[in-house]
Scaffold this active site. Structure first.
Site, PDB file in Angstrom:
ATOM      1  CG  ASP A   1      -3.366   1.789  10.231  1.00 34.30           C
ATOM      2  OD1 ASP A   1      -3.420   0.854  11.039  1.00 34.30           O
ATOM      3  OD2 ASP A   1      -2.465   1.917   9.377  1.00 34.30           O
TER       4      ASP A   1
ATOM      5  CG  ASP B   1      -0.644   3.390   5.773  1.00 34.15           C
ATOM      6  OD1 ASP B   1      -1.048   2.806   6.790  1.00 34.15           O
ATOM      7  OD2 ASP B   1       0.513   3.283   5.336  1.00 34.15           O
TER       8      ASP B   1
ATOM      9  CB  CYS C   1     -13.744 -23.032 -29.172  1.00 32.93           C
ATOM     10  SG  CYS C   1     -15.208 -22.352 -30.002  1.00 32.93           S
TER      11      CYS C   1
ATOM     12  CG  ASP D   1      -5.642   0.182   7.374  1.00 31.83           C
ATOM     13  OD1 ASP D   1      -6.060  -0.415   8.374  1.00 31.83           O
ATOM     14  OD2 ASP D   1      -4.546   0.770   7.338  1.00 31.83           O
TER      15      ASP D   1
END
Length: 724
Positions: free
Chosen positions: A439, A618, A41, A622
């Protein structure tokens, strides 16, 4: 024509837009070709595409079944799709795979629609029988019901039948076994009675049973699948490929998985770093939020180390790969998230735990009812009818709806408050939380620097800094531009130097706004902290910045502390950056300068100590921690991967959403427990009544449906106008 051959209909413009520039006038396209199987192939495809006009290079990757093609832009996009189709291979643009829909959800929705449509029609026919239809008319309605029920069971019931069969093959059982038995026996009994011209048949019971069960199964699937997108989202941050310098000095675009340590890679502004590397040549700023969580760009110079997945912002770079993609920082983050998600699948929902007792009890009750009535009456038909009624009336519709219905209603209530639910089971876990970790940047703070008030600053100097800073997208420059009205000065030129700052000229004067060591000459350079403004190398003022607390941060921390939560900050920022925020909020426990793996390790240590943690974060860095925590939340302003990794996403700017979500979760927990209590009471009453022979399969189906309606009605009490 299969859907995969759709690439043959791609216009030249579409193929051009999907390509990438390798060098001046040279572009690269990638196709996925699932039919590639062997070396033959590879040779056939490379030879055929290599002969196309404008193609300079064609390479097939057998392991990924991908074809990479370099072609001259002046010759236009080559007919790649037509060529591959002519060779007998289906092909499509490699990026299209990222947008593939969930096939299982599609199957469940179609099965639900078919079952609902069939149940509606069979019920309509049954009403005629109940109203007095007899003789040939009644038999005709029964045969019509059978004709509708049979394909419906074959199509919609396969979801349960396949699961039950797989369990039985392993010598085990699950909730789908009694469901399948009840449905199939009800249909078989009804078909037998139809053939023998009986007065009643129970096709409506079998199909209605499937319909109600599929509602609960579909809702549950939707909630579960939303929790599995985090790793895919992080994978999208991986560079698709990169332009490398070949040994003969040429350039070639290769897939990220083909990059090996030692290769030289060329990066343009806006490119993601494909693998861990070191800078050889050039200066730039790097968005390293993926690794550190720090929103401010990080300057890099020759010799600086780079982590895979971080973003090159301002200048071209020549870098040398120091690790393969499978050993890179981004791959490590994905492995952390996969491990955390794998551990999460061990969580047993209440319904799953109840099923351990439910299945053997129901099977035993139906079998004993059959044997008991056979022994008492010798009528196998009556005994089997009662056994089927036992299976149907105790069918776990209410049990199956108890959790997902409450979760869906709770998700609606949260949505109206601006909170998106990613995983329904998170509401159960949220009730157990005893420790909340935040955070800093972008979570407790807004992640936008603002100029710290300074009475000593000369307004004229601030106005000049604002005028220069307005020409840059750097966060500090933008903060200066927003802090004062720009000075009305027409500079001759303003040039941004990657990683250093902005340089403006007016006449013979040279103004600089940026790093002190670059902007200030002589001894003053060592004293210049922060972002400085200088004129002809003389320090005029050093500007300091601070991050603004997110609205509601103080109230949220106080409320959580009042509810018994231990509060902690866990950040990738420096200790000096975290300390002011911790002091402002009265948080004593602080973990700073942590890498993603260290955050995950800290959460695992807390879990080993018996704590149930809520992680609110955020940043890109994190994401593994959000997955590893017992439950997690992210603001809507979070990075895409952070939103995907979190169980909840709150869209409002304040942190009140955190405490509101916990309150809703506690109300939902009470309703779920009430639903299970009702389901248990219902079965305690219904089971002996059915065993005693007072219930037909049709009445059993109606009773089962009624119990489901009660569970749904109780769940609706959680709505914004209801109480709990």
């Amino acid at each position: 024509m299969t859907h995969l051959s759709a690439i043959t209909r791609l216009s030249a413009d579409e193929l051009l837009l999907a390509s990438r520039e390798v060098d001046t006038g040279l572009r690269h396209s990638d196709l996925s070709v699932p039919g590639i199987r062997c070396g033959g192939c590879i040779r056939k495809i490379e030879d055929a595409i290599g002969r196309l006009p404008g193609v300079t290079r064609a390479r097939v990757n057998l392991s990924t079944r991908r074809v990479g093609v370099d072609w001259q832009e002046s010759a236009g996009p080559p007919p790649l799709g037509e060529t591959l189709t002519g060779l007998g291979y289906d092909a499509y643009l490699h990026e299209a795979r990222e947008d593939a829909k969930d096939p299982q959800l599609g199957r469940m929705i179609r099965a639900l629609a078919v079952a609902g449509f069939a149940a509606m029609n069979i019920m309509g026919l049954s009403v005629s029988v109940w109203s007095g239809a007899a003789g040939e008319t009644r038999d005709l309605f029964h045969w019509l019901s059978a004709a509708i029920a049979l394909p419906t069971l074959a199509y919609s019931g396969r979801i349960f039948f396949r699961s039950a069969w797989q369990a039985l093959r392993r010598g085990q059982t699950n909730m789908d076994v009694p469901i399948s038995l009840g449905v199939l026996l009800a249909f078989a009994m009804s078909l037998y009675d139809t053939i023998h011209h009986a007065s009643y048949a129970y096709f409506d019971a079998a199909v209605s049973l499937l319909f109600f069960l599929l509602i609960g199964r579909t809702l549950d699937h939707v909630m579960r699948e939303k929790a599995r997108t985090a790793v895919k989202g992080l994978g999208r941050l991986a560079a698709y490929g990169a332009t490398i310098v070949t040994p003969d000095g040429g350039r070639a675009y290769v897939g990220t998985e083909e990059i090996e340590p030692g290769m030289t890679i060329l990066l343009r502004p806006g490119d993601r770093i494909p693998v861990d590397a070191v800078v050889i040549e050039g200066r730039s700023d790097i968005d390293a939020a993926l690794a550190t969580g720090e929103s401010l760009p990080e300057p890099v110079v020759p010799g600086s180390g780079l982590r895979a997945g971080t973003l090159n912002l301002t200048g071209p770079l020549t870098i040398r790969a120091i690790a393969a993609s499978k050993d890179s920082f981004l791959a490590e983050m994905m492995r952390l998230m996969e491990a955390a998600e794998g551990g999460r699948t061990q969580f047993r929902r209440i319904a799953d735990r109840a099923a351990r007792l439910y299945v053997p009890v129901v099977h035993s009750a139906a079998l004993l009812a059959f044997l008991g009535w056979m022994a008492a009456t010798g009528d196998w038909h009556q005994a089997l009818t009662i056994a089927v009624a036992v299976l149907i009336i105790t069918c776990p519709c209410a049990l199956g709806l108890a959790v997902p219905m409450v979760q869906v209603v709770a998700a609606r209530a949260l949505f109206e408050h601006g909170v998106m639910v990613k995983d329904g089971s998170a509401m159960e876990r949220l009730v157990e939380v005893d420790r909340t970790l935040f955070d800093k940047t972008g979570t407790l703070t807004l992640g936008r620097p603002r100029l710290r008030p300074d009475a000593a600053v000369d307004p004229a100097h601030l106005a000049i800094a604002a005028r220069i800073g307005a020409q840059s997208h750097h966060p500090y420059a933008q903060a200066l531009a927003a802090a004062a009205a720009p000075a009305d000065i027409a500079f001759d030129s303003i040039v941004e130097h990657a990683g250093l700052g902005l340089e403006a000229r007016i006449g013979d004067d040279l103004w600089r706004l940026g790093r002190g060591a670059w902007a200030v000459d002589g001894d003053q350079a060592s004293e210049a902290e922060g972002t400085v403004l200088s004129c002809n190398g003389k320090l005029l003022h050093a500007f300091l910045f601070e991050d603004e607390l997110r609205p509601g941060a103080e109230a949220a921390v106080a409320t959580l502390r009042a509810r018994g939560h231990a509060i902690e900050i866990m950040s990738g920022d420096t200790p000096d950056a975290v300390a002011p925020v911790a002091a402002a909020l009265g948080i004593d426990t602080v973990q700073a300068a942590l890498l993603p793996a260290e955050k995950t390790a800290h959460l695992e240590a807390l879990a080993a100590a018996g704590h149930k943690t809520l992680m609110v974060g955020d940043g890109l860095n994190d994401a593994p921690a959000l997955v590893a925590a017992h439950v997690s939340m992210a603001p809507g302003s979070a990075a895409d991967v952070g939103r995907q990794a979190a169980d909840f996403v709150f869209l409002r700017p304040d942190l009140d959403s955190v405490t509101y979500t916990i309150a809703i979760a506690r109300r939902a927990d009470r309703l779920i427990r009430q639903n299970f209590a009702f389901a248990a009471l219902y079965n305690l009453v219904a089971l002996p009544v059915a065993v005693a022979g007072y219930v037909t399969p049709l009445i059993a189906a109606l009773a089962m449906s009624g119990s489901s309606i009660i569970v749904v009605a109780n769940a609706l009490r959680l709505g914004p106008r209801g109480g709990a």
